[in-house]
Design a protein around this motif. Sequence first.
Motif, PDB file in Angstrom:
ATOM      1  N   VAL A 258       1.167  22.775  76.876  1.00 43.79           N
ATOM      2  CA  VAL A 258       0.306  22.003  75.976  1.00 43.79           C
ATOM      3  C   VAL A 258       1.047  21.539  74.726  1.00 43.79           C
ATOM      4  CG1 VAL A 258      -1.853  23.017  76.790  1.00 43.79           C
ATOM      5  CG2 VAL A 258      -0.618  24.091  74.908  1.00 43.79           C
ATOM      6  N   ARG A 259       2.096  22.201  74.369  1.00 46.82           N
ATOM      7  CA  ARG A 259       2.871  21.779  73.189  1.00 46.82           C
ATOM      8  C   ARG A 259       3.732  20.555  73.468  1.00 46.82           C
ATOM      9  NH1 ARG A 259       4.650  27.650  70.784  1.00 46.82           N
ATOM     10  NH2 ARG A 259       2.534  28.440  70.709  1.00 46.82           N
ATOM     11  N   ASP A 260       3.907  20.226  74.741  1.00 41.01           N
ATOM     12  CA  ASP A 260       4.763  19.094  75.113  1.00 41.01           C
ATOM     13  C   ASP A 260       4.012  17.804  75.378  1.00 41.01           C
ATOM     14  OD1 ASP A 260       7.119  20.616  75.001  1.00 41.01           O
ATOM     15  OD2 ASP A 260       6.715  21.431  76.990  1.00 41.01           O
ATOM     16  N   MET A 261       2.679  17.857  75.372  1.00 39.31           N
ATOM     17  CA  MET A 261       1.890  16.671  75.708  1.00 39.31           C
ATOM     18  C   MET A 261       0.702  16.601  74.754  1.00 39.31           C
ATOM     19  SD  MET A 261       1.819  14.296  78.374  1.00 39.31           S
ATOM     20  CE  MET A 261       2.528  15.092  79.789  1.00 39.31           C
ATOM     21  N   ALA A 262       0.489  15.432  74.156  1.00 39.66           N
ATOM     22  CA  ALA A 262      -0.627  15.266  73.227  1.00 39.66           C
ATOM     23  C   ALA A 262      -1.265  13.901  73.406  1.00 39.66           C
ATOM     24  CB  ALA A 262      -0.146  15.419  71.788  1.00 39.66           C
ATOM     25  N   LEU A 263      -2.575  13.848  73.300  1.00 42.20           N
ATOM     26  CA  LEU A 263      -3.258  12.567  73.319  1.00 42.20           C
ATOM     27  C   LEU A 263      -2.794  11.761  72.121  1.00 42.20           C
ATOM     28  CD1 LEU A 263      -6.896  13.601  74.279  1.00 42.20           C
ATOM     29  CD2 LEU A 263      -5.148  12.613  75.751  1.00 42.20           C
TER      30      LEU A 263
ATOM     31  N   HIS B 252       1.437  11.209  74.226  1.00 38.44           N
ATOM     32  CA  HIS B 252       2.826  11.367  73.801  1.00 38.44           C
ATOM     33  C   HIS B 252       3.388  12.583  74.515  1.00 38.44           C
ATOM     34  CE1 HIS B 252       6.289  12.480  71.318  1.00 38.44           C
ATOM     35  NE2 HIS B 252       6.457  11.183  71.339  1.00 38.44           N
ATOM     36  N   HIS B 253       4.442  12.361  75.278  1.00 39.18           N
ATOM     37  CA  HIS B 253       5.104  13.416  76.038  1.00 39.18           C
ATOM     38  C   HIS B 253       6.407  13.721  75.317  1.00 39.18           C
ATOM     39  CE1 HIS B 253       6.533  14.826  80.292  1.00 39.18           C
ATOM     40  NE2 HIS B 253       6.752  15.726  79.357  1.00 39.18           N
ATOM     41  N   SER B 254       6.512  14.909  74.772  1.00 38.83           N
ATOM     42  CA  SER B 254       7.683  15.311  73.996  1.00 38.83           C
ATOM     43  C   SER B 254       8.955  15.127  74.810  1.00 38.83           C
ATOM     44  CB  SER B 254       7.534  16.777  73.579  1.00 38.83           C
ATOM     45  OG  SER B 254       8.641  17.192  72.834  1.00 38.83           O
ATOM     46  N   GLY B 255       9.932  14.467  74.225  1.00 42.48           N
ATOM     47  CA  GLY B 255      11.200  14.227  74.898  1.00 42.48           C
ATOM     48  C   GLY B 255      11.197  13.025  75.810  1.00 42.48           C
ATOM     49  N   VAL B 256      10.023  12.444  76.065  1.00 44.84           N
ATOM     50  CA  VAL B 256       9.912  11.272  76.934  1.00 44.84           C
ATOM     51  C   VAL B 256       9.467  10.065  76.130  1.00 44.84           C
ATOM     52  CG1 VAL B 256       8.740  10.270  78.940  1.00 44.84           C
ATOM     53  CG2 VAL B 256       9.418  12.677  78.966  1.00 44.84           C
TER      54      VAL B 256
END
Length: 126
Positions: A97-102, A29-33
Amino acid sequence: MARSNRKPDSVLPVDEEPEVPLTNWTLVHHSGVGYRLAGYREDSAQGRMTSKVVAFDLSAMMATTKSGRIYHLRGDQDPDAALLVVKAYMARWGIGVRDMALADVEELEQGLGSAMGVTMKMPTLN
Protein backbone atom coordinates in the motif's frame (compact mmCIF):
# COMPACT_ATOMS: atom_id res chain seq x y z
CA MET A 1 -9.92 -23.64 -35.42
CA ALA A 2 -6.64 -22.74 -33.70
CA ARG A 3 -6.73 -22.39 -29.93
CA SER A 4 -5.19 -19.34 -28.34
CA ASN A 5 -2.69 -19.72 -25.52
CA ARG A 6 -3.65 -16.27 -24.26
CA LYS A 7 -5.08 -16.06 -20.74
CA PRO A 8 -8.60 -14.61 -20.51
CA ASP A 9 -7.36 -11.56 -18.55
CA SER A 10 -4.28 -10.93 -20.71
CA VAL A 11 -3.78 -7.76 -22.73
CA LEU A 12 -3.38 -7.80 -26.50
CA PRO A 13 -0.17 -6.32 -27.94
CA VAL A 14 -0.36 -2.62 -28.80
CA ASP A 15 -0.10 -3.30 -32.54
CA GLU A 16 -3.25 -5.46 -32.29
CA GLU A 17 -5.10 -3.06 -30.01
CA PRO A 18 -3.67 0.47 -30.25
CA GLU A 19 -6.64 2.20 -28.61
CA VAL A 20 -8.87 1.27 -25.67
CA PRO A 21 -11.95 3.04 -24.29
CA LEU A 22 -11.70 3.18 -20.47
CA THR A 23 -14.61 3.87 -18.15
CA ASN A 24 -14.88 4.16 -14.36
CA TRP A 25 -11.25 5.21 -14.45
CA THR A 26 -8.88 6.81 -11.99
CA LEU A 27 -5.31 7.99 -11.90
CA VAL A 28 -2.88 6.29 -9.53
CA HIS A 29 0.70 7.05 -8.60
CA HIS A 30 2.89 3.95 -8.53
CA SER A 31 6.13 4.61 -6.66
CA GLY A 32 9.13 4.16 -8.92
CA VAL A 33 6.93 3.96 -12.03
CA GLY A 34 4.88 7.15 -12.22
CA TYR A 35 1.24 7.83 -12.97
CA ARG A 36 -0.94 5.04 -14.35
CA LEU A 37 -4.61 4.67 -15.16
CA ALA A 38 -6.89 2.06 -13.65
CA GLY A 39 -10.40 1.39 -14.87
CA TYR A 40 -12.59 -0.84 -16.98
CA ARG A 41 -12.69 -1.46 -20.69
CA GLU A 42 -15.89 0.08 -21.97
CA ASP A 43 -16.56 -2.78 -24.39
CA SER A 44 -16.05 -5.70 -22.00
CA ALA A 45 -15.98 -4.30 -18.43
CA GLN A 46 -12.60 -6.04 -17.99
CA GLY A 47 -10.39 -4.31 -15.40
CA ARG A 48 -7.25 -2.66 -16.71
CA MET A 49 -4.13 -1.14 -15.14
CA THR A 50 -2.08 0.73 -17.71
CA SER A 51 1.63 1.20 -18.09
CA LYS A 52 3.04 4.62 -17.18
CA VAL A 53 1.12 7.61 -18.58
CA VAL A 54 3.46 9.63 -20.82
CA ALA A 55 0.94 12.06 -22.34
CA PHE A 56 -2.42 13.31 -21.11
CA ASP A 57 -4.89 15.50 -22.98
CA LEU A 58 -7.64 16.61 -20.62
CA SER A 59 -9.69 18.41 -23.27
CA ALA A 60 -9.77 15.32 -25.49
CA MET A 61 -10.01 12.92 -22.50
CA MET A 62 -7.15 10.83 -23.87
CA ALA A 63 -4.00 9.41 -22.36
CA THR A 64 -1.03 7.75 -24.03
CA THR A 65 1.00 5.24 -22.08
CA LYS A 66 4.61 4.11 -22.26
CA SER A 67 3.52 1.11 -24.33
CA GLY A 68 2.18 3.51 -26.98
CA ARG A 69 -1.45 2.59 -26.36
CA ILE A 70 -4.02 5.40 -26.38
CA TYR A 71 -6.79 5.33 -23.80
CA HIS A 72 -10.03 7.19 -24.45
CA LEU A 73 -11.40 8.14 -21.04
CA ARG A 74 -15.17 7.95 -20.72
CA GLY A 75 -16.92 9.94 -18.00
CA ASP A 76 -15.47 11.55 -14.93
CA GLN A 77 -12.73 10.10 -12.78
CA ASP A 78 -14.29 7.40 -10.54
CA PRO A 79 -11.78 6.26 -7.91
CA ASP A 80 -14.37 4.25 -5.97
CA ALA A 81 -15.15 2.00 -8.94
CA ALA A 82 -11.53 1.74 -10.12
CA LEU A 83 -10.27 0.84 -6.64
CA LEU A 84 -11.16 -2.83 -7.23
CA VAL A 85 -8.83 -2.87 -10.24
CA VAL A 86 -6.06 -1.25 -8.20
CA LYS A 87 -6.46 -3.72 -5.32
CA ALA A 88 -6.46 -6.72 -7.68
CA TYR A 89 -3.33 -5.44 -9.43
CA MET A 90 -1.54 -4.89 -6.11
CA ALA A 91 -2.46 -8.37 -4.88
CA ARG A 92 -1.41 -10.04 -8.13
CA TRP A 93 2.02 -8.39 -8.21
CA GLY A 94 2.70 -8.17 -4.45
CA ILE A 95 2.68 -4.37 -4.37
CA GLY A 96 2.36 -2.81 -0.92
CA VAL A 97 0.00 0.00 0.00
CA ARG A 98 2.94 2.36 0.44
CA ASP A 99 3.87 1.93 -3.22
CA MET A 100 0.51 2.80 -4.78
CA ALA A 101 -1.74 5.80 -4.14
CA LEU A 102 -4.83 7.24 -5.76
CA ALA A 103 -3.99 10.46 -7.56
CA ASP A 104 -5.93 13.31 -9.07
CA VAL A 105 -5.68 14.90 -12.49
CA GLU A 106 -5.08 18.23 -10.75
CA GLU A 107 -1.73 16.88 -9.52
CA LEU A 108 -0.62 16.75 -13.14
CA GLU A 109 -2.00 20.23 -13.74
CA GLN A 110 0.07 21.58 -10.84
CA GLY A 111 3.30 20.59 -12.53
CA LEU A 112 3.96 17.19 -10.98
CA GLY A 113 3.43 15.69 -14.42
CA SER A 114 6.40 17.54 -15.90
CA ALA A 115 8.66 16.28 -13.15
CA MET A 116 7.38 12.73 -13.69
CA GLY A 117 7.96 12.79 -17.46
CA VAL A 118 4.33 13.38 -18.42
CA THR A 119 3.32 15.70 -21.26
CA MET A 120 0.17 17.63 -20.43
CA LYS A 121 -2.20 19.28 -22.87
CA MET A 122 -4.75 21.40 -21.12
CA PRO A 123 -7.83 23.04 -22.68
CA THR A 124 -7.38 26.68 -23.58
CA LEU A 125 -9.73 29.29 -22.18
CA ASN A 126 -11.26 31.81 -24.56
